[in-house]
Write an enzyme that holds these catalytic residues in place. Structure first.
Site, PDB file in Angstrom:
ATOM      1  N   LYS A 131       1.340  -1.235  -0.305  1.00  0.00           N
ATOM      2  CA  LYS A 131       0.149  -0.103  -0.372  1.00  0.00           C
ATOM      3  C   LYS A 131       1.073   1.155  -0.005  1.00  0.00           C
ATOM      4  O   LYS A 131       2.225   0.807   0.410  1.00  0.00           O
ATOM      5  CB  LYS A 131      -1.017   0.012   1.300  1.00  0.00           C
ATOM      6  CG  LYS A 131      -0.240  -0.421   2.779  1.00  0.00           C
ATOM      7  CD  LYS A 131      -1.453  -0.215   3.794  1.00  0.00           C
ATOM      8  CE  LYS A 131      -1.862  -1.706   3.659  1.00  0.00           C
ATOM      9  NZ  LYS A 131      -3.234  -1.583   3.564  1.00  0.00           N
ATOM     10  N   LYS A 182      -9.356  -7.669  -1.345  1.00  0.00           N
ATOM     11  CA  LYS A 182      -8.071  -8.153  -1.945  1.00  0.00           C
ATOM     12  C   LYS A 182      -7.465  -9.584  -1.759  1.00  0.00           C
ATOM     13  O   LYS A 182      -7.876 -10.523  -1.955  1.00  0.00           O
ATOM     14  CB  LYS A 182      -7.845  -7.680  -2.982  1.00  0.00           C
ATOM     15  CG  LYS A 182      -8.100  -6.150  -4.119  1.00  0.00           C
ATOM     16  CD  LYS A 182      -7.077  -5.035  -4.159  1.00  0.00           C
ATOM     17  CE  LYS A 182      -7.973  -4.038  -4.064  1.00  0.00           C
ATOM     18  NZ  LYS A 182      -7.274  -2.922  -4.532  1.00  0.00           N
TER      19      LYS A 182
END
Length: 826
Positions: free
Chosen positions: A563, A675
């Site tokens: 991220k 996800k």
């Protein structure tokens, strides 16, 4: 990002093509190769074959695209216009081929030509149109709107270079221009005939139409052209196709001939360079006044182009702007397009002579706003002098909006100066600024957060007074992901297994994954599930070995944090736990340690120096740990550079553990958590963002929760944010920080991390030290679960089975029914 071929292509996703389909595609591909690219079969390279194939696939989209667009206007259907500064669409070849049901046909068309489909996929560059979750969410939403047959346009900027390409040199991040458009984009259609003039600066003249009526005319001092580029967005099974329209900035006069002919060849291009800088880069640094101005120019540029475009289309079809709220829903994806509120009001009042009250009603009934963060910097505010200079007419309108808004507040809350100050669109303290988040709230009929926790926090923190003023306006729409992309396409082997277990319905309906629950404890199914995961881990291990010269063990836990690099996301906490674990492994060599590979990926904003320092620390720790023979490969650390959608598609199916460790109350939602859980990774995280709802869906036994809650974080900060006391209480943390501070991991510069450690002791705003021991203990719980394979795989299967609710189809259906008032076709 090159990658090995994903394991286990699912037969269900690649059925044997009808001979006619494959032959027709082959003929079309060869025609494109020869007559569009001017290449022969013998001279064609992978990129040439990719472009030819993309053009052939695009042909099969266009007819339906045009027909559906025409049908939308003929039927008078309401359309959604989704405005976002980012659209992180990634590679589109596999996405379009899968959604059109052409997987088998493409393979059979290319195999006789000796062309490897996987090489074509790799030859396609990632569209550099986004940074992280915000942009990927916009891409997921566009695909889901098409899959649910909701007529929609996406509006954004066609960045020449997009977000920077991240290169790591000696552990430091360096930024270079992304070259995704160097060879063109075969998916897009240039629309030079669709161009809108965008104004900046200048003056506003008051023209007296009568004694009682004054018309304001904005005469910009500078104009830029916004030129359209359209990309068709194909829904699942090709049922519907929508449009992503991106704007490219062009100078009105690209060359000053007088300056050029006088010998000032560089100065002759200055206006062109200034104009086109608007669409050069995503998120240029705003550390300087010039950088701030460019950011504001970008936001107004695409917002104004979008509004001019949709208004032009609406007037052509319906004749009058007064019907706009009945035919159009404008969704603002975060605060970047908030200037739309003033721009739509300007168009109504100044260009169409609609009275103020009616224009304001049209504006508010048409626009809705999604807030993605509680962070002040992301809520955006602009200095009033900058707004007055760059957008003088809009500043006048914002003053009027604020005046009428505050008049209403005074009626409801007389003599409440605090309330007036809190909800004012203009911030008066510390230099007058326009609060764009406030403008978006005042100018919208609905405002939504993106997880249950985040939406509740909006009502009790940054927008609490607005919630009091406008009860019911603030609502929740928990984010979602396109399971077609993040399961079917990036993990075909698992998809094949799921179809075998749940039936083909799972390809169309994410909720059908719930049929998997009874198999969670089945030993035979667990074995198949684990085999798929291991094959995906082998593929990732091969990439890490080939591209980064690091060998990692596919039988170790793949512990993944991928991220944007930001202090609130707490990659630092993860790195410090790695240091503590490294110390424990060395000091207790006879203990039965669980092998672990910590995998990081993400970019730090170019001006975010602390985030860059954390990247450097991760590399410094990795260098020491990975080369220490006493660790015996029980711990490895890998940082994979230039994180993008394609790299995520390789990492996500291979992850065992999903790191969602943000400071509670600071992550609005997260979609990476969804996800990873969908692909059978167990989450370790705080009760933050959508982690709260994931926990509710997967069950307490199938997630690892640690750390302070949102309420406890607030209490802790109220008592002080010094980390010294927490450090003194934790032997492991204290020793880890002492090593970092002393330069154990940075012998070339022993002082490199002293300020970082000093800040943790003095001002640990993100509570890394307060949560460290809880995090370390949760990681040891992960180890214990890993030692019990049956328990681990039961939890992994239940994660996949229980997160179908986080499909973006569900999210978009909620927007459609509760905010946009448009029908949904499933």
């Amino acid at each position: 990002m090159d990658s090995p071929t994903p394991p286990g292509a699912a037969a269900i996703l690649a059925p044997t093509a009808r001979a006619g389909d494959a032959a027709s595609l082959r003929e079309s591909i060869l025609h494109k190769l020869t007559y569009d690219l001017g290449k022969s079969r013998l001279g064609a390279r992978d990129r040439d074959w990719f472009i030819a194939t993309a053009l052939a696939v695009r042909e099969r989209i266009v007819d339906r695209w045009i027909d559906l667009t025409r049908a939308t206007y003929q039927s008078g259907a309401k359309q959604v216009y989704y405005l976002s500064l980012e659209f992180l669409i990634g590679r589109l070849l596999r996405d379009n081929v899968c959604n059109l049901g052409l997987v088998g046909a493409i393979r059979e068309a290319l195999e006789p030509l000796g062309v490897d489909v996987e090489k074509l996929r790799i030859a396609e560059p990632d569209a550099a149109l986004g940074n992280g979750g915000l942009g990927r969410l916009a891409a997921c939403f566009m695909e889901s709107m098409a899959s649910l047959s909701i007529p929609a346009f996406g509006y954004g900027i066609r960045y020449d270079h997009g977000l920077f390409r991240q290169i790591i040199r000696d552990g430091w991040q360096h930024e270079f221009p992304e070259d995704w458009l160097n060879f063109g984009n075969p998916w897009e259609f240039a629309r030079p005939e669709i161009s809108h003039t965008i104004g900046f600066g200048g003056t506003v003249e008051a023209v007296n139409l009568s004694e009682a009526q004054v018309k304001h005319v904005w005469k910009p001092g500078e104009t830029v052209q916004a030129v359209a580029y359209d990309t068709p967005i194909v829904g699942w099974r090709g049922v519907h196709v929508n449009t992503l329209r991106l704007w490219s900035a062009r100078a009105t006069d690209p060359l000053r001939l007088d300056a050029f002919n006088s010998g000032d060849h560089i100065g002759a291009l200055s206006e062109k360079v200034r104009a086109e800088s608007i669409s050069k880069l995503l998120y240029p640094s705003d550390e300087s006044p010039a950088g701030q101005e460019l950011r504001l120019r970008q936001e107004y540029f695409f917002s104004s182009a979008a509004l001019q475009d949709l208004v032009r289309r609406h007037i052509r079809v319906y004749g009058d702007l007064r019907s706009l709220p009945d035919r159009v829903a404008i969704q603002l994806n975060d605060t970047h397009p908030a200037i739309v509120v003033a721009e739509l009001l300007r168009i109504c009042v100044d260009l169409h002579d609609i009275p103020w009250d009616e224009a304001w009603d049209i504006t508010r009934r048409t626009i809705s706003y999604t807030n993605h963060t509680l962070l002040p910097e992301a809520l955006e505010s602009w200095p009033v002098p900058l707004m007055e200079r760059l957008l003088p007419r809009h500043m006048q309108l914002i003053y009027l909006i604020n005046a009428f808004h505050l008049d209403e507040v005074r009626i409801k809350h007389p003599d409440d100066g605090r309330m007036l100050s809190s909800v004012s669109v203009i911030e008066e303290g510390h230099g007058r600024r326009v609060r764009m988040g406030h403008l978006a709230v005042v100018g919208s009929h609905k405002v939504n957060g993106v997880s249950a926790l985040h939406s509740d926090l909006l009502k009790t923190t940054v927008f609490s007074d607005f919630h009091t003023l406008f009860p019911g306006k603030l609502t929740n729409k928990t984010n979602g992901i396109t399971f077609r992309r993040w399961l079917q396409q990036c993990n075909p082997a698992l998809t094949s297994l799921l179809v075998e277990a749940c039936g083909p319905q799972v390809l169309d309906d994410a909720m059908a994954l719930e049929k998997l629950r009874p198999l969670a404890g089945d030993a035979a199914f667990q074995q198949k599930f684990a085999a798929v995961k291991r094959a995906n881990k082998q593929a990732l291990a091969a990439l890490v070995r080939d591209q980064h010269q690091l060998r990692i063990d596919p039988d170790a836990i793949f512990d993944v944090q991928i991220k944007r690099i930001h202090e609130y996301k707490r990659q630092l906490l993860n790195v410090l736990e790695a240091v503590a674990l490294y110390d424990e492994i060395r000091s207790q060599p006879t203990r039965s340690w669980v092998p672990r590979v910590k995998i990081f990926a993400g970019k730090a904003a170019s001006s975010y120096h602390r985030a860059k320092l954390i990247i450097k620390l991760a590399h410094d720790v990795a260098r020491v740990v990975n080369s220490d023979p006493t660790v015996r490969n029980l711990l490895k650390i890998a940082f994979l550079p230039n994180y993008n959608v394609s790299l995520a598609e390789i990492i996500v199916p291979a992850a065992d553990l999903s790191e969602q460790i943000s400071t509670a109350g600071m992550e609005a939602s997260g979609t990476g958590n969804m996800k990873l859980a969908l692909n059978g990774a167990l989450t370790i995280g705080t009760l933050d963002g959508a982690n709260v709802e994931i926990k509710e869906h997967v069950g307490d036994d199938n997630i690892f929760i640690f750390g302070l809650t949102t309420e406890q974080v607030a209490q802790h900060r109220a008592q002080g944010i010094q980390g010294a006391a927490s450090i003194e209480k934790s032997r492991r943390l204290k020793e880890a920080l002492e090593q970092v501070e002393a330069g154990v991991f940075s012998p070339d510069d022993p002082t490199r991390y002293r300020s970082l450690v000093a800040d943790l002791r003095a001002t640990d705003y993100f509570l890394v030290t307060a949560d460290f021991d809880s995090y370390y203990d949760a990681q040891r719980q992960v180890d214990e679960r890993w030692r019990d394979p049956k328990g681990w795989w039961r939890s992994a299967v239940l994660n996949t089975a229980n997160v179908g609710w986080f499909s973006s189809d569900r999210t978009i259906a909620e927007y459609a029914q509760e905010i946009w008032n448009v029908p949904v076709k499933r």
